[in-house]
Design an enzyme around this catalytic site. Sequence first.
Site, short mmCIF file in Angstrom:
data_model
loop_
_atom_site.label_atom_id
_atom_site.label_comp_id
_atom_site.label_asym_id
_atom_site.label_seq_id
_atom_site.Cartn_x
_atom_site.Cartn_y
_atom_site.Cartn_z
N ARG A 1 0.82 -1.21 0.00
CA ARG A 1 0.00 0.00 0.00
C ARG A 1 0.85 1.27 0.00
O ARG A 1 0.45 2.29 -0.57
CB ARG A 1 -0.93 0.00 1.22
CG ARG A 1 -2.03 1.06 1.17
CD ARG A 1 -2.81 1.11 2.46
NE ARG A 1 -4.03 1.93 2.35
CZ ARG A 1 -4.73 2.38 3.39
NH1 ARG A 1 -4.33 2.09 4.62
NH2 ARG A 1 -5.81 3.11 3.21
N SER B 1 -7.51 6.95 -0.20
CA SER B 1 -7.19 5.53 -0.30
C SER B 1 -8.16 4.81 0.62
O SER B 1 -8.20 5.06 1.83
CB SER B 1 -5.74 5.28 0.15
OG SER B 1 -5.44 3.89 0.14
N SER B 2 -8.97 3.93 0.05
CA SER B 2 -10.04 3.28 0.80
C SER B 2 -9.49 2.38 1.91
O SER B 2 -8.35 1.93 1.87
CB SER B 2 -10.92 2.45 -0.14
OG SER B 2 -11.48 3.25 -1.15
N GLN B 3 -10.34 2.10 2.88
CA GLN B 3 -9.99 1.19 3.97
C GLN B 3 -9.69 -0.20 3.39
O GLN B 3 -10.52 -0.78 2.69
CB GLN B 3 -11.14 1.11 4.96
CG GLN B 3 -10.87 0.24 6.16
CD GLN B 3 -12.04 0.25 7.14
OE1 GLN B 3 -13.11 0.77 6.83
NE2 GLN B 3 -11.84 -0.33 8.30
#
Length: 341
Positions: free
Chosen positions: A57, A111-113
């Site tokens: 990530r 940035s999504s979970q």
Amino acid sequence: MGAHTAHTARSARTARTAQTETRDLRETAHAAQVRELAAAGVLDDPRWLAAFAAVPRHVFVPYFWTGRGAGHERLWAEDPDPERRARWLRGVYVDTPLATRLRDGRLVSSSSQPSLMAKMLAALDVRDGDDVLEIGAGTGYNAALLCHRLGEEHVTTVDLDEEITESARAHLAELGLHPSVITGDGARGCPARAPFDRIMVTCTLPLIPHAWLAQCRPGARILAPLSTGLIALTVRDADFAEGNFLHTSAYFVPLRGATAAPPPDPEGVSYGIPYELVENERFQFMLVLTAGVLHPREALDLWRREGRPARERFGVSVSAEGQWSWLDDPQGPYVWPLGKG
């Protein structure tokens, strides 16, 4: 060896040591997050487990913002302060959404979970060879996971903002991935790359853009945030799609573009409702879904009468004539026009 040469050699060794330590910290944090997601039960499919393990990530979030309003603070990978760099790295690998782009103090990209991403990717139910359109390129992280699972030639991601697509493209290229990253209005889809077997949306919608249906193969699946949930539609043809909501909640940045509109604000449709019920996630979902159609008191009475229904009992139908949401049965007594808030 002269003093200058010795100092230069020591500096080089120190720099290499620092780089090695940083790399080890990143790898350790990445591995720990994958273990956490697996332990939470959101990576049951070994192919998605492999994708999350292969795609770090931090490559896609070289910086993010914390706080709100005037208190926003930027944490980034190249900060000269080692403690702030460590805060950046710890933050990247926490299972939480991260604000990656602000404009005039307003969030425009994130940035999504990761755990929600994993749930959505599992619910997308992709098969080998499927062609996927992602609406909302964001950082490129989700597209990278799709590339690992399907191959980059099967992945198209679209965003309205050229800065966002350029950044996503660069992040993907850093890992040697080159899917189609398109700058355009996601509400219009991407006809040049159609047809698609799956459409995955990472921004909240007020309605399902009808253009998407015509860009899908029969039997395709559209997974999109709507109200405060995730709707999973099966496309019959260019004029019809239908499906139920998943049980999970979902909160995303709203879709931007010519055919988009802001989703209803639950605080703006809750007049006369006890605060503890407005805060109830199940009821808030129904309140937003029926905004502009049912008075909040009507929604509350129905919700109580029907046993406080969970998201899975609600669904959406999309046709050439319009769009509507429903409880239990699209032909039943509880049907509401969609997007009237």
